[in-house]
Scaffold this motif. Structure first.
Motif, mmCIF file in Angstrom:
data_model
loop_
_atom_site.group_PDB
_atom_site.id
_atom_site.type_symbol
_atom_site.label_atom_id
_atom_site.label_comp_id
_atom_site.label_asym_id
_atom_site.label_seq_id
_atom_site.Cartn_x
_atom_site.Cartn_y
_atom_site.Cartn_z
ATOM 1 N N TYR A 141 9.395 30.455 -34.176
ATOM 2 C CA TYR A 141 10.392 30.130 -33.729
ATOM 3 C C TYR A 141 10.910 28.286 -34.167
ATOM 4 O O TYR A 141 9.329 27.723 -34.082
ATOM 5 C CB TYR A 141 10.851 30.303 -31.729
ATOM 6 C CG TYR A 141 9.499 29.525 -31.326
ATOM 7 C CD1 TYR A 141 10.004 28.493 -30.962
ATOM 8 C CD2 TYR A 141 7.986 30.390 -30.815
ATOM 9 C CE1 TYR A 141 8.734 28.164 -29.540
ATOM 10 C CE2 TYR A 141 7.125 29.839 -30.427
ATOM 11 C CZ TYR A 141 7.234 28.272 -29.595
ATOM 12 O OH TYR A 141 6.230 28.422 -28.615
ATOM 13 N N THR A 142 11.960 27.849 -33.469
ATOM 14 C CA THR A 142 11.968 26.627 -33.488
ATOM 15 C C THR A 142 11.738 25.668 -32.075
ATOM 16 O O THR A 142 13.056 26.687 -31.208
ATOM 17 C CB THR A 142 13.173 26.505 -34.556
ATOM 18 O OG1 THR A 142 12.837 26.925 -35.897
ATOM 19 C CG2 THR A 142 13.549 25.170 -34.600
ATOM 20 N N ARG A 185 11.691 18.200 -36.900
ATOM 21 C CA ARG A 185 12.354 19.392 -36.201
ATOM 22 C C ARG A 185 10.802 19.552 -36.015
ATOM 23 O O ARG A 185 9.636 19.556 -36.842
ATOM 24 C CB ARG A 185 12.771 20.403 -36.712
ATOM 25 C CG ARG A 185 14.188 20.697 -36.793
ATOM 26 C CD ARG A 185 15.361 21.450 -37.166
ATOM 27 N NE ARG A 185 16.691 21.547 -36.942
ATOM 28 C CZ ARG A 185 17.544 22.110 -36.466
ATOM 29 N NH1 ARG A 185 17.260 23.615 -36.259
ATOM 30 N NH2 ARG A 185 18.582 22.398 -36.353
ATOM 31 N N HIS A 191 8.210 23.157 -35.837
ATOM 32 C CA HIS A 191 8.110 24.903 -35.375
ATOM 33 C C HIS A 191 7.204 25.556 -34.947
ATOM 34 O O HIS A 191 5.930 25.130 -35.230
ATOM 35 C CB HIS A 191 7.808 25.366 -36.899
ATOM 36 C CG HIS A 191 9.796 25.307 -37.789
ATOM 37 N ND1 HIS A 191 10.672 25.193 -37.598
ATOM 38 C CD2 HIS A 191 9.616 23.703 -37.933
ATOM 39 C CE1 HIS A 191 11.591 24.618 -38.239
ATOM 40 N NE2 HIS A 191 10.742 23.877 -39.212
ATOM 41 N N ARG A 249 5.858 28.601 -36.600
ATOM 42 C CA ARG A 249 5.240 29.962 -37.484
ATOM 43 C C ARG A 249 4.161 30.274 -37.760
ATOM 44 O O ARG A 249 3.662 28.543 -38.675
ATOM 45 C CB ARG A 249 6.571 29.394 -38.649
ATOM 46 C CG ARG A 249 8.087 29.343 -37.639
ATOM 47 C CD ARG A 249 9.387 28.783 -38.515
ATOM 48 N NE ARG A 249 10.458 28.353 -37.947
ATOM 49 C CZ ARG A 249 11.512 29.875 -37.516
ATOM 50 N NH1 ARG A 249 10.932 30.467 -38.146
ATOM 51 N NH2 ARG A 249 12.462 29.202 -36.193
#
Ligand SMILES: Cc1cc2nc3c(=O)[nH]c(=O)nc-3n(C[C@H](O)[C@H](O)[C@H](O)COP(=O)(O)OP(=O)(O)OC[C@H]3O[C@@H](n4cnc5c(N)ncnc54)[C@H](O)[C@@H]3O)c2cc1C
Length: 396
Positions: A180-181, A264, A266, A268
């Motif tokens: 997810y971010t 951003r 994350h 992930r």
């Protein structure tokens, strides 16, 4: 067609460390990079747990000469002014010869790695080239490379994708990057200000639900100030907001912003870290929030473990299954430890608005700060992120 043993895609910390470790073992290694953006505000503090690995690679002395060591870090509670201090020196006595954080700018660390790599006869580095294609068979990989003069192919036995969060290698393998971010971006400012005079340690977690930040000393003049802001605020406005944020924290104390970047964040991880003759390492394999710095730390650990495994396989001292062990261990470690620990520490710094909850958390840190055994246990959590050795000493 060339015939190279290992191509490493990406010449930032993960790729350069892996290339250096392989070259030191006499392995022919080709490093390919599009050309790095040297961002002055990039990561500058390296956890004690990665230092033995840097020492094994023979670069720690240069790193310490270029940066500086500091055994202290602190939690600074912005609202109350309380400071909870931690001393790695006392807690890690007898555990490691390097009980401190290494403060060294990203570009200097990469410079040292490149300098050492240049002295290795079996290593070469190509810049301003982009890996664009990858086809593998039972004996090797054909890599497609784009250069200013056109495209070419190189035949290699193994490929390491250390090409960062947007990894081309990962995409060419068709691997997803699920996770997810975060609803916030990280904003990092390189600042000239006298944080030390205001009581900040060289590494300070500034706890506050509004102005939570990680503050790290870069050198005698400069500090790195990292905070998170909601994605609902336009990124173009970050540059305007940084002085406001700093004024709110520093009050009347003067400051000058030298550089900043925003990105951003994350959580992930690639579906797999090995597919045939291609392996992933560092941010190409997994990323976590940028406040706490666990991405660089686990990128270093990937590098140390992959050097060990790939060297043994190429020397025919270990079966190829050791590379599966690398891929599985590193992925499990990310999901079970790196990501949750990083998220919990981010939470403490900037997300606890409930006073009672915050007090409970802080009380536990107060206890830890004065109990050497407990502090050692907390600190050892970071070194455990390196995980078990993959190859017995007799096979290295
Ligand atoms: C601009 C930037 C800012 C960052 N800021 C923070 C931060 O504030 N906090 C934090 O915790 N972490 C931050 N990080 C992440 C941190 O630097 C990494 O976790 C750490 O450097 C390990 O990264 P890496 O070597 O795996 O990948 P990266 O540092 O991303 O390096 C990847 C390399 O691959 C090269 N490359 C990419 N695609 C190709 C291709 N197709 N062909 C050839 N080469 C290619 C790139 O030029 C780059 O040199 C930042 C990373 C970047 C890039």
């Amino acid at each position: 067609m060339d015939d190279v043993q290992v191509a490493v895609v990406g010449a930032d910390p993960a790729g350069l460390l892996i290339a250096l470790g392989l070259a030191r073992a006499g392995i022919e290694v080709l490093v390919l990079d599009t050309g790095r953006d040297d961002i002055a505000s990039a990561n500058c503090a390296h956890d004690w747990s990665v230092l033995p690995g840097l020492d094994r690679l023979g670069i720690l002395d240069d790193a310490l000469r270029s940066g500086f060591a500091d055994p202290r870090w602190c939690l600074f509670v912005l609202r109350t002014g309380e400071r909870i201090d931690f001393d790695l020196g006392a807690a890690l006595r007898g555990v490691t010869p390097f009980p401190f954080t290494l403060h060294l700018e990203h570009s200097r660390l990469c410079g040292i790695l490149e300098h050492h790599l240049a002295r290795e006869a079996t290593a070469s580095v190509e810049r301003d080239v982009r890996v664009t294609g990858l086809v593998q068979d039972a004996t090797g990989v054909d890599l497609g490379i784009g250069t200013a003069d056109g495209a070419r192919r190189v035949r290699v036995r193994w490929v390491v994708g250390a090409d960062g969060t947007s990894s081309t290698v990962r995409r060419l393998l068709g691997l997803g990057f699920p996770g997810y971010t975060w609803p916030e971006r990280s904003v990092v400012a390189l600042v000239e200000a006298d944080f030390a005079a205001l009581g900040y340690a060289s590494t300070t977690l500034q706890v506050d639900d509004r102005h939570g930040a990680v503050v790290q000393k870069v050198n005698d003049r400069r500090w790195r100030y990292t905070f998170a802001e909601p994605l609902t605020r336009h990124e173009e406005g970050s540059g305007v907001r940084i002085p406001r944020v700093l004024s709110a924290v520093l009050g009347e104390a003067p400051f000058r912003i030298v550089d900043w970047h925003a990105a951003r964040m994350h959580e992930r991880s690639a579906e797999r870290y090995r597919l045939g003759r291609v392996l992933l390492a560092g941010d190409a394999a997994h990323v976590t929030n940028r406040m706490i710095g666990h991405s660089p730390t686990s990128a270093f650990f990937d590098a140390f473990r992959l050097i060990e495994a790939l060297t043994a396989v190429l020397a025919e001292r270990a079966p190829e299954s050791v590379l599966d062990a690398y891929a599985e261990d590193r992925r499990r470690m990310f999901h079970q430890h790196v990501s949750p620990i990083g998220a919990a520490r981010k939470h403490l710094v900037s997300q606890i608005s409930d006073a009672e909850r915050l007090e409970t958390e802080l009380e536990s840190y107060r206890r830890t700060s004065v109990d050497t055994d407990e502090l050692r246990d907390v600190l050892l959590l970071n070194s455990e992120l390196e995980d078990r050795e993959l190859v017995p000493p007799s096979a290295r």
